[in-house]
Scaffold this active site. Structure first.
Site, PDB file in Angstrom:
ATOM      1  N   HIS A 126     -16.153   4.932   8.311  1.00 37.43           N
ATOM      2  CA  HIS A 126     -14.698   4.749   8.357  1.00 37.43           C
ATOM      3  C   HIS A 126     -14.092   6.080   8.781  1.00 37.43           C
ATOM      4  CE1 HIS A 126     -10.762   3.085   6.893  1.00 37.43           C
ATOM      5  NE2 HIS A 126     -10.506   4.383   6.892  1.00 37.43           N
ATOM      6  N   LEU A 127     -13.590   6.142  10.022  1.00 36.26           N
ATOM      7  CA  LEU A 127     -13.104   7.404  10.584  1.00 36.26           C
ATOM      8  C   LEU A 127     -11.626   7.269  10.922  1.00 36.26           C
ATOM      9  CD1 LEU A 127     -16.112   7.894  13.068  1.00 36.26           C
ATOM     10  CD2 LEU A 127     -15.970   8.604  10.653  1.00 36.26           C
ATOM     11  N   GLU A 157      -7.708  -3.660   6.221  1.00 41.43           N
ATOM     12  CA  GLU A 157      -7.628  -3.522   4.765  1.00 41.43           C
ATOM     13  C   GLU A 157      -6.597  -4.469   4.173  1.00 41.43           C
ATOM     14  OE1 GLU A 157      -7.539   0.680   5.692  1.00 41.43           O
ATOM     15  OE2 GLU A 157      -8.679   1.026   3.863  1.00 41.43           O
ATOM     16  N   ASN A 162       0.867  -1.174   0.000  1.00 39.69           N
ATOM     17  CA  ASN A 162       0.000   0.000   0.000  1.00 39.69           C
ATOM     18  C   ASN A 162       0.908   1.229   0.000  1.00 39.69           C
ATOM     19  OD1 ASN A 162      -1.873   1.958   0.435  1.00 39.69           O
ATOM     20  ND2 ASN A 162      -2.604   1.158   2.404  1.00 39.69           N
ATOM     21  N   ARG A 222      -2.919  -2.204  -3.141  1.00 39.65           N
ATOM     22  CA  ARG A 222      -4.048  -1.315  -2.994  1.00 39.65           C
ATOM     23  C   ARG A 222      -3.915  -0.207  -4.034  1.00 39.65           C
ATOM     24  NH1 ARG A 222      -5.543   1.728   2.187  1.00 39.65           N
ATOM     25  NH2 ARG A 222      -7.605   2.437   1.620  1.00 39.65           N
ATOM     26  N   GLU A 257     -12.744   3.167  15.907  1.00 38.64           N
ATOM     27  CA  GLU A 257     -12.472   2.040  16.796  1.00 38.64           C
ATOM     28  C   GLU A 257     -12.104   2.491  18.199  1.00 38.64           C
ATOM     29  OE1 GLU A 257      -9.469  -0.448  14.862  1.00 38.64           O
ATOM     30  OE2 GLU A 257     -10.514  -0.111  12.972  1.00 38.64           O
ATOM     31  N   GLY A 272      -9.118   4.359  12.929  1.00 39.74           N
ATOM     32  CA  GLY A 272      -8.504   4.908  14.150  1.00 39.74           C
ATOM     33  C   GLY A 272      -9.478   5.585  15.091  1.00 39.74           C
TER      34      GLY A 272
HETATM   35  P1  ADP Z   1      -5.332   6.191   8.424  1.00 44.74           P
HETATM   36  O1  ADP Z   1      -6.473   6.781   7.684  1.00 44.74           O
HETATM   37  O2  ADP Z   1      -4.063   6.946   8.258  1.00 44.74           O
HETATM   38  O3  ADP Z   1      -5.204   4.706   8.311  1.00 44.74           O
HETATM   39  P2  ADP Z   1      -6.132   5.605  11.152  1.00 44.74           P
HETATM   40  O4  ADP Z   1      -7.241   4.685  10.851  1.00 44.74           O
HETATM   41  O5  ADP Z   1      -4.913   5.075  11.799  1.00 44.74           O
HETATM   42  O6  ADP Z   1      -5.738   6.509   9.938  1.00 44.74           O
HETATM   43  O7  ADP Z   1      -6.748   6.741  12.120  1.00 44.74           O
HETATM   44  C1  ADP Z   1      -5.998   7.830  12.525  1.00 44.74           C
HETATM   45  C2  ADP Z   1      -6.857   8.680  13.436  1.00 44.74           C
HETATM   46  O8  ADP Z   1      -7.314   7.886  14.531  1.00 44.74           O
HETATM   47  C3  ADP Z   1      -6.087   9.840  14.035  1.00 44.74           C
HETATM   48  O9  ADP Z   1      -6.878  10.995  13.985  1.00 44.74           O
HETATM   49  C4  ADP Z   1      -5.894   9.406  15.472  1.00 44.74           C
HETATM   50  O10 ADP Z   1      -5.813  10.498  16.339  1.00 44.74           O
HETATM   51  C5  ADP Z   1      -7.169   8.627  15.725  1.00 44.74           C
HETATM   52  N1  ADP Z   1      -7.052   7.789  16.914  1.00 44.74           N
HETATM   53  C6  ADP Z   1      -6.264   6.734  17.117  1.00 44.74           C
HETATM   54  N2  ADP Z   1      -6.398   6.264  18.388  1.00 44.74           N
HETATM   55  C7  ADP Z   1      -7.305   7.057  18.988  1.00 44.74           C
HETATM   56  C8  ADP Z   1      -7.869   7.109  20.315  1.00 44.74           C
HETATM   57  N3  ADP Z   1      -7.527   6.226  21.251  1.00 44.74           N
HETATM   58  N4  ADP Z   1      -8.771   8.074  20.580  1.00 44.74           N
HETATM   59  C9  ADP Z   1      -9.112   8.961  19.630  1.00 44.74           C
HETATM   60  N5  ADP Z   1      -8.636   8.979  18.386  1.00 44.74           N
HETATM   61  C10 ADP Z   1      -7.723   8.056  18.069  1.00 44.74           C
END
Ligand code: ADP
Length: 613
Positions: free
Chosen positions: A200-201, A381, A7, A83, A326, A323
């Site tokens: 998806h956040l 993914e 990726n 990807r 979850e 991120g």
């Molecule tokens: P990407 O899109 O780069 O794969 P991720 O799925 O890793 O991103 O998500 C990154 C986001 O998740 C960031 O904004 C990070 O701050 C947030 N995040 C990760 N752990 C936590 C947590 N415990 N509480 C709140 N936000 C979190």
């Protein structure tokens, strides 16, 4: 099957080796700052290491040996999954990469100028570095190919949209599809019976309406800029604002791009960067900008959830993933607290305590009486790409006959009982191992015998160990003529009514009544291999051998399946000579009319005693 998943971002490369059977990540690595002054490689959870990585090719060349090293001695990659962010209208399914497919992905660069060039760089490097396995492109847009026209069309003049291919595509499809499947499995229901909203956040954020298994709405559009508030992207905005900024501030395209893609979203609102953890902490400490960032983020998402429930005429489950989805109790709480009108009731205790991981990827955060289920699902993914890749690669290999089988030439040899060993070498004699054979547990011995036929004798015939329950002398047709014997072509272990011969050892001789056969050419394979090839134990198949000498097709090849076998085709010296083989040759099953390539026979052999000939 080990699948390498790649990726690539503009200056990063993520690589993982995933076991396709259970989508478990065996080892993963990430290279950051590719092409910059100080590239870093991080292997699993180890400390980052400085490496030279002027481009994606150099980064992959540095990563690959480390990944394989971690995997250990049996490491072999059977396929590579890539990807690819934008598949345009052309690619609506995972696709085996060819030069033509690469060229089409290149043509799609204008639709994803940030992503597709990086994806292509990874594809080109990997096809060069791992050349002998299928490479599969898995597209982030593909799951949204089912968006109905009313959802994918912008209300621009039709001539304009047709001329420039302006339409909504949607992204994060690999994740939306995967978590929807996971949610359905958790609910013990068929995805085709459910209406699910998946959120998806991550750094990029999007939401998707999955109606009976198909994406019917999603918040990202022609590019990943539309929709939710994201880490640094603005999401939805009145296009009039852009017109105004261009007019009143004299902004050009690059200035707009920079602000909308990199300076907005959570980072722009909060002023402290895009990390939700920092924003939540500062908001809790009273930082007003961070509070606003959280409010706008949650409000936008809630608005989408409500509208997607309306789009589908109802909703059975709402899924939070990536991120923020979850991990952020705060965001889930804010989004879900006002969804009761949809029948979704958050259990605050479950929401606070929930944790999803590789072993427990799905958890419920709604109350027992919640009509609409609220779930957190760990997205994967890489696992999803590996599963798609394995499926497509095998299908491709099966239909194109590209599943290669190593070919080994069996020289004449004998298998003996312990009794015969003692008659030939003395009482209590034990065979001694000279070298192991490719089939596990089998070995060639230091000891040899002389095989005596009616016409002539052959000296120095190798004994293979361990000892067996019956004697078996395996020779080629040429040997038969030489010895003056007429031995049948048989599967190993099937010596009944075969001719005998005399054996002479270092300390004695034995007259055997039966046991001389000409070994039926065969392929050893495991049950997993058999499933891949679509064959069963004792099938008789046709095989093409490609060799530097000349290509030959062998009919009448016996399939022998046992989990301790190693994939290998065995032919005798006559056959090896006919194909002018000198080792290192590969065989492929010859597909004819689908399964008609097989003739199934009642083949008699002793699978226990026969490995290793
Ligand atoms: P990407 O899109 O780069 O794969 P991720 O799925 O890793 O991103 O998500 C990154 C986001 O998740 C960031 O904004 C990070 O701050 C947030 N995040 C990760 N752990 C936590 C947590 N415990 N509480 C709140 N936000 C979190």
């Amino acid at each position: 099957m080990h699948i390498l998943v790649i990726n690539c971002g503009s200056s990063s490369l993520k690589a993982a080796i995933v076991r396709s059977e259970d989508t478990r990540t065996m080892v993963s690595a990430r290279v950051e700052r590719i092409g910059e002054t100080d590239p870093r490689l991080k292997l699993d959870s180890e400390a980052p290491e400085a490496i030279a990585a002027a481009d994606h090719g150099a980064a992959l060349a540095a990563v690959l040996p480390r990944l394989l090293d971690r995997l250990g001695a049996d490491a072999s990659i059977r396929a590579v999954g890539h990807r690819v962010v934008h598949g345009g209208e052309k690619f609506v399914h995972p696709t085996v990469l060819t030069d033509d497919v690469e060229a089409t992905i290149e043509q799609l660069i204008p639709l994803a100028p940030l992503h597709n060039p990086a994806n292509l760089a990874g594809i080109r490097a990997a096809r060069r570095l791992v050349p002998d396995v299928p490479h599969v492109a898995v597209f982030d847009t593909a799951f949204h190919a089912t968006l109905p026209r009313r959802a994918r069309t912008y209300a621009l003049p039709i001539e304009l949209t047709e001329q420039h291919g302006v339409r909504r595509y949607g992204f994060h499809g690999i994740s939306h599809h995967y978590v929807a499947q996971r949610a359905a499995a958790f609910m013990d229901a068929d995805l085709r019976d459910l209406r699910i909203i998946t959120c998806h956040l991550g750094n990029g954020c999007s939401v998707c309406a999955v109606e009976y298994g198909r994406s019917v709405e999603t918040s990202m559009g022609m590019t990943p800029l539309e929709g939710l508030v994201m880490g640094t992207r603005v999401g939805d905005i009145d296009a009039g604002v852009l017109i105004d900024l261009m007019r009143s501030q004299d902004w050009d395209v690059d200035a707009l791009d920079e602000v909308l893609n990199r300076k907005s979203g959570l980072a722009g609102l909060s002023g402290v960067g895009n990390d939700m953890r920092d924003i939540e902490q500062r908001a809790a400490e009273g930082d007003e900008r961070c509070r606003v960032a959280i409010q706008v983020f949650a409000h936008r998402l809630r608005k989408y959830i409500g509208s997607y429930a309306a789009v589908m005429g109802g909703v059975d489950a709402i899924v939070f993933t990536a991120g923020i989805g979850e991990n952020s109790e705060v965001i889930r709480h804010r989004v879900a607290q006002r969804l009761e009108f949809l029948g979704a009731v958050l259990d605050e205790d479950l929401n606070r305590d929930v944790a999803v991981d590789a072993d427990n990827p799905v958890a419920e955060i709604s109350t027992r009486n919640s009509r609409t289920r609220l779930l957190t699902v760990r997205t994967d993914e890489e696992g999803a790409i590996a599963a798609e890749t394995a499926h497509i690669a095998l299908e491709h290999q099966r239909t194109s006959g590209e599943l290669h089988i190593p070919v080994a030439i069996s020289a004449r040899h004998v298998h003996l009982t312990q009794e015969t060993v003692e008659q030939l070498f003395g009482a209590g004699y034990q065979l001694t191992e000279r070298n192991p054979l490719s089939q596990p547990g089998q070995f060639a011995c230091h000891e040899t015998v002389t095989v005596v036929g009616p016409k002539r004798r052959i000296e120095g015939v190798r004994i293979l160990g361990p000892t067996r329950s019956q004697n078996q002398i395996e020779i080629s047709r040429t040997d038969e003529f030489f010895l003056g014997l007429d031995a049948p072509v048989r599967a190993s272990g099937d010596v009944e009514n075969s001719p005998g011969c005399m054996l002479i050892g270092a300390h004695g001789e034995v007259q055997l009544q039966q046991g001389v056969i000409c070994a039926w050419r065969h392929i050893h394979m495991t049950n997993a291999d058999a499933a891949l090839f679509g064959v069963q134990d004792r099938d008789v198949v046709e095989v093409a051998i490609k060799s530097p000498g000349r290509d030959l097709v062998f009919g009448d090849v016996l399939v022998r399946v046992k989990d301790s076998y190693k994939l290998e085709m065995h032919i005798d010296t006559d056959e090896g000579n006919a194909a002018e083989l000198s080792g290192g040759a590969q065989a492929v099953l010859v597909p004819t009319e689908g399964q008609a390539m097989l003739r199934r026979r009642a083949v008699k052999y002793d699978p226990i005693g026969s490995a290793g000939e």
